[in-house]
Design an enzyme around this catalytic site. Structure first.
Site, PDB file in Angstrom:
ATOM      1  N   ARG A 226       0.814  -1.222   0.000  1.00 42.47           N
ATOM      2  CA  ARG A 226       0.000   0.000   0.000  1.00 42.47           C
ATOM      3  C   ARG A 226       0.847   1.273   0.000  1.00 42.47           C
ATOM      4  NH1 ARG A 226      -5.655  -0.279   1.667  1.00 42.47           N
ATOM      5  NH2 ARG A 226      -6.356  -2.268   0.852  1.00 42.47           N
TER       6      ARG A 226
ATOM      7  N   ASP B 229      -6.660  -2.444  -7.479  1.00 44.61           N
ATOM      8  CA  ASP B 229      -7.125  -3.102  -6.257  1.00 44.61           C
ATOM      9  C   ASP B 229      -7.305  -4.586  -6.558  1.00 44.61           C
ATOM     10  OD1 ASP B 229      -8.245  -2.253  -3.424  1.00 44.61           O
ATOM     11  OD2 ASP B 229      -9.460  -3.915  -4.156  1.00 44.61           O
TER      12      ASP B 229
ATOM     13  N   ARG C 284      -3.120   6.849   0.972  1.00 47.61           N
ATOM     14  CA  ARG C 284      -3.587   8.085   1.603  1.00 47.61           C
ATOM     15  C   ARG C 284      -2.635   8.717   2.609  1.00 47.61           C
ATOM     16  NH1 ARG C 284      -9.107   5.494   3.208  1.00 47.61           N
ATOM     17  NH2 ARG C 284      -7.688   3.744   3.051  1.00 47.61           N
TER      18      ARG C 284
ATOM     19  N   TYR D 155     -14.808 -11.852  -0.442  1.00 48.36           N
ATOM     20  CA  TYR D 155     -15.465 -10.606  -0.858  1.00 48.36           C
ATOM     21  C   TYR D 155     -16.696 -10.886  -1.723  1.00 48.36           C
ATOM     22  CZ  TYR D 155     -12.016  -7.490   1.141  1.00 48.36           C
ATOM     23  OH  TYR D 155     -11.240  -6.798   2.036  1.00 48.36           O
TER      24      TYR D 155
ATOM     25  N   ARG E 214      -6.295  12.078  -5.534  1.00 49.54           N
ATOM     26  CA  ARG E 214      -7.524  11.392  -5.147  1.00 49.54           C
ATOM     27  C   ARG E 214      -8.699  12.381  -5.036  1.00 49.54           C
ATOM     28  NH1 ARG E 214     -11.362   9.322  -3.937  1.00 49.54           N
ATOM     29  NH2 ARG E 214     -11.936   7.726  -2.436  1.00 49.54           N
TER      30      ARG E 214
HETATM   31  O1  CP3 Z   1       0.165   0.727  -3.223  1.00 49.49           O
HETATM   32  C1  CP3 Z   1      -0.292  -0.430  -3.386  1.00 49.49           C
HETATM   33  O2  CP3 Z   1      -0.062  -1.363  -2.582  1.00 49.49           O
HETATM   34  C2  CP3 Z   1      -1.050  -0.747  -4.652  1.00 49.49           C
HETATM   35  C3  CP3 Z   1      -2.455  -0.594  -4.598  1.00 49.49           C
HETATM   36  C4  CP3 Z   1      -3.357  -1.498  -3.763  1.00 49.49           C
HETATM   37  C5  CP3 Z   1      -4.605  -1.037  -3.262  1.00 49.49           C
HETATM   38  N1  CP3 Z   1      -5.253  -2.101  -2.690  1.00 49.49           N
HETATM   39  C6  CP3 Z   1      -5.109   0.336  -3.390  1.00 49.49           C
HETATM   40  C7  CP3 Z   1      -6.228   0.787  -2.537  1.00 49.49           C
HETATM   41  C8  CP3 Z   1      -3.247  -2.858  -3.410  1.00 49.49           C
HETATM   42  C9  CP3 Z   1      -2.102  -3.824  -3.655  1.00 49.49           C
HETATM   43  C10 CP3 Z   1      -4.453  -3.217  -2.742  1.00 49.49           C
HETATM   44  C11 CP3 Z   1      -4.750  -4.590  -2.262  1.00 49.49           C
HETATM   45  C12 CP3 Z   1      -5.956  -4.858  -1.489  1.00 49.49           C
HETATM   46  N2  CP3 Z   1      -7.213  -4.301  -1.597  1.00 49.49           N
HETATM   47  C13 CP3 Z   1      -6.045  -5.882  -0.513  1.00 49.49           C
HETATM   48  C14 CP3 Z   1      -4.931  -6.820  -0.143  1.00 49.49           C
HETATM   49  C15 CP3 Z   1      -3.980  -6.215   0.804  1.00 49.49           C
HETATM   50  C16 CP3 Z   1      -4.505  -6.159   2.210  1.00 49.49           C
HETATM   51  O3  CP3 Z   1      -4.677  -5.022   2.681  1.00 49.49           O
HETATM   52  O4  CP3 Z   1      -4.677  -7.203   2.812  1.00 49.49           O
HETATM   53  C17 CP3 Z   1      -7.358  -5.878   0.009  1.00 49.49           C
HETATM   54  C18 CP3 Z   1      -7.917  -6.787   1.085  1.00 49.49           C
HETATM   55  C19 CP3 Z   1      -8.092  -4.872  -0.700  1.00 49.49           C
HETATM   56  C20 CP3 Z   1      -9.516  -4.515  -0.547  1.00 49.49           C
HETATM   57  C21 CP3 Z   1      -9.696  -3.092  -0.213  1.00 49.49           C
HETATM   58  N3  CP3 Z   1      -9.507  -2.044  -1.091  1.00 49.49           N
HETATM   59  C22 CP3 Z   1     -10.112  -2.537   1.020  1.00 49.49           C
HETATM   60  C23 CP3 Z   1     -10.447  -3.353   2.262  1.00 49.49           C
HETATM   61  C24 CP3 Z   1     -10.155  -1.135   0.848  1.00 49.49           C
HETATM   62  C25 CP3 Z   1     -10.640  -0.094   1.805  1.00 49.49           C
HETATM   63  C26 CP3 Z   1      -9.879  -0.042   3.049  1.00 49.49           C
HETATM   64  C27 CP3 Z   1      -9.199   1.262   3.224  1.00 49.49           C
HETATM   65  O5  CP3 Z   1      -7.942   1.268   3.167  1.00 49.49           O
HETATM   66  O6  CP3 Z   1      -9.898   2.258   3.410  1.00 49.49           O
HETATM   67  C28 CP3 Z   1      -9.734  -0.846  -0.474  1.00 49.49           C
HETATM   68  C29 CP3 Z   1      -9.590   0.489  -1.078  1.00 49.49           C
HETATM   69  C30 CP3 Z   1      -8.218   0.885  -1.522  1.00 49.49           C
HETATM   70  N4  CP3 Z   1      -7.404   0.111  -2.291  1.00 49.49           N
HETATM   71  C31 CP3 Z   1      -7.549   2.121  -1.249  1.00 49.49           C
HETATM   72  C32 CP3 Z   1      -6.319   2.062  -1.897  1.00 49.49           C
HETATM   73  C33 CP3 Z   1      -5.261   3.147  -1.980  1.00 49.49           C
HETATM   74  C34 CP3 Z   1      -8.138   3.300  -0.467  1.00 49.49           C
HETATM   75  C35 CP3 Z   1      -9.138   3.979  -1.362  1.00 49.49           C
HETATM   76  C36 CP3 Z   1      -9.038   5.458  -1.426  1.00 49.49           C
HETATM   77  O7  CP3 Z   1      -7.971   6.038  -1.703  1.00 49.49           O
HETATM   78  O8  CP3 Z   1     -10.096   6.045  -1.241  1.00 49.49           O
END
Ligand code: CP3
Length: 338
Positions: A22, A72, A26, A147, A35
């Site tokens: 990640r 994602d 943010r 999911y 964003r």
């Molecule tokens: O920088 C990176 O790592 C690349 C981008 C990336 C994102 N999600 C961007 C993202 C990667 C590799 C992921 C993987 C992801 N997404 C996982 C596996 C990793 C883990 O955390 O176990 C999972 C379970 C998800 C599902 C997911 N996507 C959730 C639960 C959420 C919301 C939670 C939160 O952080 O608020 C997302 C949204 C998401 N994916 C964001 C980002 C940057 C936040 C969205 C935003 O900017 O509004």
């Protein structure tokens, strides 16, 4: 060859490579700026110019050894039939709850529906220094099935466990379909510039050993095995999988990603055939710089060599101060193997 790819193959390097799960997110003001203008998270993923920009932001700021393409794990479920939105937490409005619901899922063959990601990968690769690797990724079958059935991040995972226990054959079919879909998806990522791939099994830790073997490790093995011919390093991130170390040693991949609950030295002894990635508690980055430095050095001293990639044990959280990330990364960058 760059340091990250060498370490994945357990070849000698001058210091551990470092990147952070990640890392595009943010906690970075420049990410929040993009964003805010883009509005919607999915729209950001689908715009290759924007997605390439946010992929590169942390690499520019910290000089990381690898970039992970911005997307994602859930985006490839859309061409499979899921109605997905982010608020920012993910939501699927047509979850799979019965075997009949499986009939609406599609496996695009050849893979299609995420062409934006291919373009993002190509753009990022064109801008990256050859010394920086580009990582592609997908979700593991169990995590994606969670999911698809729950429709959102769950506390208890009771809906997916209900499905799995009541309709075991249909659930196996769903897991196999997801394994085959993600194999095709990763293949496309590699064709467009990904030099390594990470499979995120974020919810392995919700399963006991027996269920994890059947519902998480078995389909993940099918996925990893079927991309062996691509010849790129495969990372399996088994979040909460410390109870499965013996089984993880048999996963067909080059690297095992560990969460922060694992004792690094013990885990490395259990996984002599794999490179190890991880595993600083992301919560340590909420502490003072001196403590971050001390804990990072302690981790590096325990880590195997060769065959180690420094990372956090899970994604960096949005409230981490930028200077804390900088302290973590520069501590690794200042470390030298004898
Ligand atoms: O920088 C990176 O790592 C690349 C981008 C990336 C994102 N999600 C961007 C993202 C990667 C590799 C992921 C993987 C992801 N997404 C996982 C596996 C990793 C883990 O955390 O176990 C999972 C379970 C998800 C599902 C997911 N996507 C959730 C639960 C959420 C919301 C939670 C939160 O952080 O608020 C997302 C949204 C998401 N994916 C964001 C980002 C940057 C936040 C969205 C935003 O900017 O509004």
């Amino acid at each position: 060859m760059n340091r990250f790819l060498k370490a994945c193959r357990r070849e000698a390097v001058d210091r551990p490579p470092v990147w952070v799960m990640r890392q595009a997110g943010r906690y970075l003001p420049e990410y929040r700026e993009v964003r805010r203008k883009a509005g919607d998270f999915l729209a950001m993923c689908r715009d290759p110019e924007v997605a390439a920009e946010v992929t590169l932001q942390p690499v520019r700021r910290f000089g990381l050894d690898a970039a992970i393409v911005f997307s994602d794990i859930l985006t490839p479920l859309v061409p499979m039939g899921a109605e997905l939105s982010f608020g920012p937490a993910p939501h699927i409005s047509n979850p799979v709850r019965t075997p009949d619901d499986l009939e609406r899922l599609r496996l695009p063959q050849p893979w299609s529906g995420t062409e934006f990601l291919s373009e993002t990968l190509a753009r990022v690769r064109a801008e990256l220094d050859p010394e920086t690797a580009l990582i592609g990724f997908c979700g593991a079958p169990w995590t994606l099935a969670s999911y698809l059935v729950e429709g959102a991040t769950s506390r208890s995972f009771t809906k997916v466990k209900h499905f799995a226990h009541h309709y075991p054959n249909d659930f196996d079919r769903l897991l196999e379909m997801l394994a085959d879909a993600m194999a095709a998806y990763l293949r496309t990522e590699v064709e467009h510039g990904a030099q390594a791939v990470q499979v995120f099994d974020s919810w392995v830790g919700t399963l006991g050993a027996e269920d994890a073997r059947r519902w998480a490790l078995r389909p993940a093995r099918r996925l990893l095995q079927s991309i062996a011919d691509l010849g790129v390093p495969r990372i399996y991130f088994a979040n909460g999988g410390t109870h499965l170390l013996g089984d993880l040693g048999e996963m067909p991949c080059e690297v095992i990603g560990l969460d922060w609950r694992a004792d690094l030295a013990t885990a490395a002894r259990s996984l002599p055939q794999h490179a190890i990635q991880g595993n600083l508690d992301p919560g340590v980055l909420m502490g003072p710089d001196e403590e971050i430095r001390r804990r990072t050095l302690a981790m590096l001293d325990q880590a195997p060599n060769p065959g180690y990639i420094a990372n956090l044990g899970h994604g960096i959280t949005p409230d981490v101060p930028v200077h804390a990330m900088k302290t973590f990364v520069s501590t690794v960058q200042g470390y030298r193997y004898e």
